[in-house]
Design an enzyme around this catalytic site. Structure first.
Site, PDB file in Angstrom:
ATOM      1  N   GLU A 177       1.069  -1.100  -0.133  1.00 21.51           N
ATOM      2  CA  GLU A 177       0.172  -0.036  -0.086  1.00 21.51           C
ATOM      3  C   GLU A 177       0.804   1.472   0.135  1.00 21.51           C
ATOM      4  OE1 GLU A 177      -3.616   1.958   2.406  1.00 21.51           O
ATOM      5  OE2 GLU A 177      -2.506   0.623   3.181  1.00 21.51           O
ATOM      6  N   LYS A 214      -2.865  -2.018  -2.990  1.00 25.81           N
ATOM      7  CA  LYS A 214      -3.942  -1.323  -2.482  1.00 25.81           C
ATOM      8  C   LYS A 214      -3.363   0.004  -2.826  1.00 25.81           C
ATOM      9  CE  LYS A 214      -6.693  -0.019   1.633  1.00 25.81           C
ATOM     10  NZ  LYS A 214      -7.036  -0.455   2.918  1.00 25.81           N
TER      11      LYS A 214
END
Length: 298
Positions: A177, A214
């Protein structure tokens, strides 16, 4: 090796991931949104008790099932907690059909070269082993990109993939992420650098090794399509990044192959003062809204 049934669900089933992983720094804000002010509790232990109660209320709601919620990202304390006397991880998978993930990062370093890399995680292997033993399928770790600085973004991505390889080595699925701030004055340029850096790192992964990504919903629709299609990526999920539920869902709906992994946008309309019937109805409506944005693309 990751659990085959969980992998199959995360790879191909329709739905989205619920992010229930607010840490110590973001928990007061999550509680305020829920209607619990800082004057309502004293100290971290009471704060975490209250946020765990909120998460249990979400996880045990009738609509929170694997039919639409594929996975849930947990804070370490949540992983160690229970729902009605049953460990959270087994409750999620065995009772609700929801794949459990664990947030493993320990926060962010100060900004340098327009980014915030992750703090050192010297005890990561110990945490990964404990998570695996508890039934955790994968992990999530967050960095932040504030400006389109090539050196800074390259450092963020290199660190993310270095840690991801450590996670893969422990038999878990990493969610990488590198969040681009929605407030960045150079958001679109940062996304272009980020996409190239991620692609380069993906190409270096050994055959058979896979990750999840992500990412902030991009400025240009379908901008991350090459990453969605990459052989080493099993899923690309989107963070809401501070957008409202309506805005996040609208933007996500234009990005084919991306599904939601929302935190604030998931709990935006939930309040501690609601009756169970009101709470469950509100959550069900939000789940339907996020599911539709994840599955039904224009």
């Amino acid at each position: 090796m990751v659990d085959a049934k969980m992998l199959n669900k995360m790879s191909s089933a329709p739905g989205f991931i619920a992010a229930l992983d607010q840490s110590g720094g973001s928990t007061p804000g999550a509680l305020r949104l829920y209607g619990v002010s800082e004057s309502d509790y004293q100290g971290d232990e009471e704060m975490f008790r209250l946020v765990h109660a909120m998460r249990v209320r979400i996880m045990s709601a009738p609509a929170f099932t694997g039919d639409k919620v594929l996975g849930a990202i947990l804070f370490e304390r949540t992983m160690d907690g229970d729902v009605d006397g049953e460990p959270v991880t087994s409750y999620l998978w065995e009772k609700r059909g929801v794949v459990p993930f664990l947030k493993v990062d320990k926060g962010l370093n100060a900004e340098e070269n327009g980014v915030q890399t992750m703090k050192s995680m010297p005890d990561l292997d110990t945490l990964l082993i404990r998570g695996r033993e508890k039934g955790i399928f994968g992990t999530k770790m967050r960095s932040v990109i504030a400006h389109a600085d090539k050196a800074g973004i390259a450092a963020v991505v290199e660190q993310q993939f270095q840690v991801a390889r450590q996670i893969i080595g422990q038999g878990l699925m990493p969610i990488i992420e590198p969040e681009v701030s929605i407030k960045s004055p150079t958001k679109e340029q940062a996304e272009a650098i980020l996409r190239d850096e991620i692609a380069q790192q993906l190409d270096k992964l050994p055959a058979g090794e896979t990750v999840m990504l992500k990412l902030t919903i991009p400025t240009a629709a379908d901008f991350y399509a090459p990453l969605v299609a990459h052989k080493s990526v099993i899923r690309v999920v989107a963070l809401s990044g501070g957008y409202s539920t309506a805005d996040a869902c609208e933007k996500l709906s234009h990005n084919h192959g991306m599904i939601a992994s929302f935190s604030r946008a998931l709990a935006e309309n939930l309040r501690v003062s609601m009756s169970d019937a009101e709470f469950n109805a509100s959550l069900a409506a939000t789940i339907d809204q996020i599911y539709a944005a994840s599955v039904n693309k224009s």
